[in-house]
Design an enzyme around this catalytic site. Structure first.
Site, short mmCIF file in Angstrom:
data_model
loop_
_atom_site.label_atom_id
_atom_site.label_comp_id
_atom_site.label_asym_id
_atom_site.label_seq_id
_atom_site.Cartn_x
_atom_site.Cartn_y
_atom_site.Cartn_z
N ASP A 92 0.55 -1.16 -0.04
CA ASP A 92 0.03 -0.08 -0.08
C ASP A 92 0.77 1.27 -0.02
OD1 ASP A 92 -1.83 -2.12 0.92
OD2 ASP A 92 -3.33 -0.83 1.03
N HIS A 135 3.60 4.91 9.02
CA HIS A 135 3.59 3.53 8.92
C HIS A 135 4.82 2.80 8.68
CE1 HIS A 135 -0.73 3.12 8.89
NE2 HIS A 135 -1.12 4.07 8.07
N ASP A 172 -4.51 9.84 13.67
CA ASP A 172 -4.72 9.25 12.35
C ASP A 172 -5.58 8.10 12.59
OD1 ASP A 172 -3.43 9.09 9.43
OD2 ASP A 172 -4.27 7.19 10.15
C1 LIG Z 1 -0.79 7.70 6.48
C2 LIG Z 1 -2.10 7.00 6.68
O1 LIG Z 1 -2.18 6.29 7.76
O2 LIG Z 1 -3.32 7.70 6.25
N1 LIG Z 1 -1.86 5.91 5.49
C3 LIG Z 1 -3.11 5.21 5.32
C4 LIG Z 1 -2.71 3.90 4.32
C5 LIG Z 1 -3.99 2.98 3.90
C6 LIG Z 1 -3.61 1.89 3.13
N2 LIG Z 1 -4.78 1.02 2.70
C7 LIG Z 1 -5.45 1.63 1.64
C8 LIG Z 1 -6.60 1.05 1.14
C9 LIG Z 1 -7.44 1.82 0.12
N3 LIG Z 1 -8.80 1.52 0.29
ZN LIG Z 2 -4.28 7.07 8.01
#
Ligand SMILES: CC(O)(O)NCCCCNCCCN
Ligand SMILES: [Zn+2]
Length: 664
Positions: A92, A135, A172
């Site tokens: 991701d 992350h 977050d």
């Molecule tokens: C910085 C953050 O925490 O917002 N990153 C979020 C990553 C999400 C990964 N999955 C995405 C799936 C899409 N539907």
């Molecule tokens: Zn996030």
């Protein structure tokens, strides 16, 4: 001291170059719309513009491995195919020829913010950055993150500025596993994260994101995970997590610096979070952290994918950092059962590490663990189909209310012979009184001439707060109890429809306040169990108000939740003579109460309490309250009394709940 704002459009200059449904939400416009909103609202002009810089290799290596850094260093020269190939090893996340440069700027921005705050150039600040960071791990990119901006900033603050204890608050909606891994055995960095979890069904689907990951070895107790096992969490759920989990531990931890992984995908409208908390909640979350660490707070952008709620949430956060009055949170609900279950679970695993939580309830009988899906069959959330995405109803919410600074921040109503602290505007009864007052004086209340003068001064203060000509005020009066009575019985209720009266110290406050126009909360050493009632709440501290631990427990666990639920139009804070409350605790109390009633706090003190005028005025004028010294272990019976009090009151006041209703 001002508020730093760090932004550079260079960090908008990378994007997804191929098709990947998981990454398409992370677009450059996230940064530009946030900054443009700050410009449009005039907030950016009120900040101190601090330029970003590239983090150096050494700084990046505070958290990441050499091999990882070497790998990322090659990406600028890669072909599209090589970039895709390089990306495949991570989850991701995507790479781009310019993302390494931007990742260095994002990490460097966090470091610039830490320098500005730790050297006292500014009081606090916000860095608008991308790529986000929480992350990314020692040797892996993840979740749109390349370098762990906040983790690097925490290590940097310790190494370069000698910070002993750093609090990281991650609001977050995703779990910052990279931060957790980095500090899980480190007692000098307390990491708090809430995140959408749905019993491990939500990304990143980690077993170690659950509430029972409390840290390892000497770090045990210094990692706090609050999993949200349902979507649709609201303002009341977030505030409950702050009041009943984060803040008690944060005050006991007593950090030198607060870093915020400020992701706004936890706001309403976000496709990732699917939560219902409104953007103005971030004004309060920021405010509740601003009395820690002497106000040293660095907020670093993480996620946030609904461009409307993201921009509004960023503005709410920056406006609070600038010290503007907070918005009232309209019709706060009560925390939902799922949230209460999570709070109960995390408090039950933390109580062995944090005395301030010693009296937390046992874990719920319903075995939450059994609902965690068997990881084997979970492949993370399935890619959403296009029509599913369209079908998810568009969320709407009201534009956040304006937060106008009153012309006069703080006023004082003092006897003629009392000195007025710098910065306070002195009100004198004669020239400030409106004509209507003539009709209003009820001499039987005001009593003698002195009483009349006091009455006039107080009325003027309240009237000018009601019209928002004045933000807050302090009055020195010959008799605090009489003054409280006069305001409460004759001024407060018909001038303002809900008055929160907080009395510190013993005094007979015998008003029948059954109509709800007033909520009286008294914190003293006197046991008044007999006087019960929904709107008169005596909090008894066995060792009296001088017991800072007991006091802060009562403020965080009872007074704040009550205040949020009551949502007063005015806060009347009275310091009874001989209360024994410490100056720091008194200042923290004022600092926290400013979050209510758009900051309209009226402080009443006895004339001979002049020594406390300075510290009181300082916080009323917007200076952060000095940190409480490290908290001693709370008296066992005070904690018990607090829990018993909470048990008794939570039938009437839902925000006091910290566990699932016993029926379940
Ligand atoms: C910085 C953050 O925490 O917002 N990153 C979020 C990553 C999400 C990964 N999955 C995405 C799936 C899409 N539907
Ligand atoms: Zn996030």
């Amino acid at each position: 001291m001002g508020t730093a704002l760090i932004y550079d459009e260079e960090m908008t200059k990378y994007k997804l170059l191929w098709v990947d449904p998981a990454c398409k939400i992370e677009v450059p416009e996230r940064l530009s719309v946030s900054y443009e909103a700050l410009v449009r609202t005039g907030l950016s002009d009120r900040c101190v513009a601090v330029p970003p810089r590239e983090a150096s290799d050494a700084e990046i290596l505070l958290v990441h491995s050499e091999e990882y850094l070497e790998g990322v260093k090659k990406t600028p020269h890669m072909t599209l195919e090589d970039l895709k190939e390089f990306t495949l090893q991570y989850g991701d996340v995507y790479f781009h020829p310019n993302i390494y440069h931007c990742a260095k700027l994002a990490a460097g921005s966090a470091l610039q913010l830490v320098d500005s705050v730790m050297t006292g150039t500014v009081r606090n600040g916000m860095a608008l950055v991308r790529p986000p960071g929480h992350h990314s791990m020692r040797s892996a990119a993840s979740g749109f993150c390349v370098f762990n901006n906040v983790a690097i900033a925490a290590r940097y603050a310790k190494q370069k500025h000698g910070a002993k204890r750093v609090l990281i608050v991650d609001w977050d909606i995703h779990h910052g596993q990279g931060v957790q891994y980095c500090f899980e055995d480190d007692p000098s960095v307390l990491y708090f994260s809430w995140h959408r979890y749905e019993h491990q069904k939500f990304w990143p689907n980690l077993r170690e994101s659950d509430y029972d990951s409390v840290g390892k070895g000497s770090g045990a107790g210094f990692n706090i995970n609050v999993p949200w096992n349902k979507v649709g969490m609201e303002n009341s759920d977030y505030l409950s997590a702050f009041c009943h989990v984060l803040l008690p531990v944060a005050y006991e931890f007593c950090p030198d610096l607060v870093l915020v992984c400020a992701g706004f995908d936890s706001a309403i409208g976000d496709p990732e979070g699917e939560m219902c908390a409104t953007p103005d909640i971030f004004a309060h979350l920021t405010h509740l952290l601003m009395n820690l660490a002497g106000g040293k707070l660095c907020a670093v952008l993480e996620g946030g994918y609904n461009l409307t709620s993201l921009a509004q949430s960023v503005c709410q956060t920056v406006q609070t950092l600038l010290g503007d009055p907070l918005p009232r949170l309209a019709n706060l609900g009560s925390p939902c059962e799922s949230a209460l279950e999570s709070l109960q679970c995390v408090r039950s695993v933390l109580r062995r590490y944090w005395p301030i939580l010693k009296h937390a309830a046992d874990p719920p009988t319903t075995d939450v663990g059994s609902r965690r899906i068997k990881l084997a069959k979970a492949e993370g959330e399935k890619a959403e189909t296009a029509e599913e995405e369209r079908s998810r109803e568009e969320k709407v919410w009201p534009e956040p209310a304006e937060r106008l600074r009153p012309p006069v921040c703080s006023a004082s109503a003092l006897p003629d012979d009392a000195a007025c602290p710098d910065g306070l505007k002195r009100l004198t009864s004669s020239k400030d009184l409106g004509p209507l007052l003539g009709r209003r004086i009820k001499t039987e209340v005001a009593g003698d001439a002195d009483g009349v003068a006091t009455f006039l001064r107080l009325y003027t203060l309240i009237e000018k707060m009601r019209t928002n000509e004045i933000g807050n005020g302090v009055a020195l009066v010959p008799d605090v109890a009489a003054a409280v009575k006069c305001v409460v019985q004759d001024l407060g209720s018909d001038l303002v429809n809900r008055v929160l009266v907080v009395c510190v110290g013993k005094e007979e406050l015998n008003y029948a306040t059954a109509d709800g126009k007033m909520l009286v909360v008294q914190i003293s050493g006197e046991d008044k169990e007999e006087q019960k009632g929904k709107y008169y709440i005596p909090m008894c501290l066995k060792k009296g108000c001088g017991d800072t631990v007991g006091f802060i427990q009562a403020v965080l666990g009872l007074l704040l939740p009550l205040g949020y639920e009551y949502d007063p139009g005015l806060v009347l804070l009275s310091r009874m003579p001989g209360s024994g409350v410490g100056d720091c605790m008194w200042q923290q109390l004022i600092g926290l109460l400013k979050g209510f009633a758009k900051g309209h706090t009226l402080v009443l003190m006895q004339t001979n309490d002049e020594a406390c005028m300075g510290p009181t005025a300082s916080v009323l004028l917007g200076h952060p309250a000095p940190p409480l010294q490290e908290l001693l272990t709370p008296l066992p019976d005070d904690g018990d009394a607090l829990e018993r009090m909470r048990e008794r009151l939570q039938a009437d006041w839902k925000m006091l709940q910290t566990a699932v209703s016993s029926g379940n």
